[in-house]
Design a protein around this motif. Structure first.
Motif, PDB file in Angstrom:
ATOM      1  N   TYR A 107       0.802  -1.224   0.000  1.00 19.94           N
ATOM      2  CA  TYR A 107       0.000   0.000   0.000  1.00 19.94           C
ATOM      3  C   TYR A 107       0.836   1.276   0.000  1.00 19.94           C
ATOM      4  CZ  TYR A 107      -3.469  -3.481   1.359  1.00 19.94           C
ATOM      5  OH  TYR A 107      -4.253  -4.598   1.410  1.00 19.94           O
ATOM      6  N   GLU A 117      -8.338   1.178  -3.198  1.00 22.69           N
ATOM      7  CA  GLU A 117      -9.458   2.098  -2.975  1.00 22.69           C
ATOM      8  C   GLU A 117     -10.582   1.821  -3.964  1.00 22.69           C
ATOM      9  OE1 GLU A 117     -10.009   4.295  -0.580  1.00 22.69           O
ATOM     10  OE2 GLU A 117      -8.164   3.629   0.387  1.00 22.69           O
ATOM     11  N   THR A 118     -10.213   1.538  -5.202  1.00 24.54           N
ATOM     12  CA  THR A 118     -11.211   1.191  -6.216  1.00 24.54           C
ATOM     13  C   THR A 118     -11.944  -0.088  -5.841  1.00 24.54           C
ATOM     14  OG1 THR A 118      -9.934   2.259  -7.986  1.00 24.54           O
ATOM     15  CG2 THR A 118     -11.558   0.616  -8.647  1.00 24.54           C
ATOM     16  N   LYS A 120     -12.405  -1.259  -2.869  1.00 24.72           N
ATOM     17  CA  LYS A 120     -13.289  -0.993  -1.728  1.00 24.72           C
ATOM     18  C   LYS A 120     -14.623  -0.424  -2.197  1.00 24.72           C
ATOM     19  CE  LYS A 120      -9.823  -0.183   1.905  1.00 24.72           C
ATOM     20  NZ  LYS A 120      -9.247   0.839   2.840  1.00 24.72           N
ATOM     21  N   LYS A 121     -14.557   0.533  -3.114  1.00 23.30           N
ATOM     22  CA  LYS A 121     -15.789   1.122  -3.657  1.00 23.30           C
ATOM     23  C   LYS A 121     -16.629   0.054  -4.355  1.00 23.30           C
ATOM     24  CE  LYS A 121     -13.651   5.639  -4.483  1.00 23.30           C
ATOM     25  NZ  LYS A 121     -13.240   6.618  -5.534  1.00 23.30           N
TER      26      LYS A 121
END
Length: 254
Positions: A107, A117-118, A120-121
């Motif tokens: 990370y 992050e993508t 997670k969305k």
């Protein structure tokens, strides 16, 4: 000089573009679809034709380094359809190849962090679709549901519904992307609708509902109304768990 590689938006097309990045030894490069803006001074454009052999070679190379789970993470990120995702994936692949290590959880690298992050969305939207999808029984005995998710999550939720509703035929149709998944009691298949009505709504969705479906919907609405305690109403908390944009899927909100 920046080079823009324009591909068809498919995952195989992206892998083909990554192959060309290495084959042509491109340094300043971006991978975009035709819908994305590429007009810049002092730049060149190249149309990429999807090639299964090239895509498979890249897929094998990535899997050898990142493993099947890491490779699947790249595929899942593509389902977000967010601008710039292809460039993020390219950066992760270049980082992995340069180090020869599985960097999918590194990370500290900006591209890896952006990838996570993508994901997670995408995961949040996937969870909400499994929670908020409501089926309705049609006269043909098939249970139908329509959705309009922010991301292309149908490939991610098909297995959930196949296991949960294994004893009935159902179809979940993505109105935003004009395709769906149909379970025929044995397998899940992808279906597409090309013919639309004047209002651009797929004609497939204009169905005659079973009479028992109407009765069940009325019973559910009455139950929801009867169990709703007005004095304990907390709209802010409710919206956190059930955002307003998902209300259109819920029978009790109609």
């Amino acid at each position: 000089m920046m080079t823009f590689l324009i591909y068809d938006g498919s995952f195989e097309g992206l892998l083909t573009a990554i192959y060309e990045v290495y084959a042509l030894k491109l340094v300043d490069v971006r991978i975009i679809t035709e819908k994305e803006e590429s007009s810049q001074l002092f730049s060149t454009e190249m149309m990429i034709t999807t090639n299964d052999d090239k895509a498979n070679k890249v897929a094998k190379k990535i899997t050898n380094i990142l493993g099947s789970t890491g490779f699947r993470s790249l595929w899942k990120a593509m389902l977000s359809e967010l601008p710039g995702t292809a460039d993020i994936i390219l950066s992760v692949v270049k980082y992995a190849i340069s180090t020869g290590k599985n960097v999918i959880k590194d990370y500290g690298h900006p591209a890896v962090l952006a990838l996570q992050e993508t994901l997670k969305k995408l995961g949040r939207e996937q969870h909400r679709m499994t929670a908020f999808v409501r089926f309705e029984l049609a006269q043909d005995g098939v249970f139908y549901a329509t959705i309009e998710p922010d991301f292309d999550v149908l490939p991610l939720i098909s297995n959930h519904f196949r296991k949960r509703y294994a004893d009935q035929k159902w179809l979940i149709f993505d109105l935003k992307r004009n395709y769906g998944i149909f379970y025929d009691l044995q397998r899940v298949i992808t279906v597409e609708v090309h013919q639309t009505l004047p209002d651009n709504s797929p004609s497939l969705m204009r169905l005659d509902w079973d009479e028992t479906e109407k009765e069940f919907q009325n019973l559910w609405k009455n139950y929801f109304k009867a169990t709703n305690i007005v004095s304990r109403k907390n709209t802010k908390l409710h919206l956190q768990h059930v955002p307003r944009r998902y209300w259109k899927y819920l029978i009790e909100k109609q």
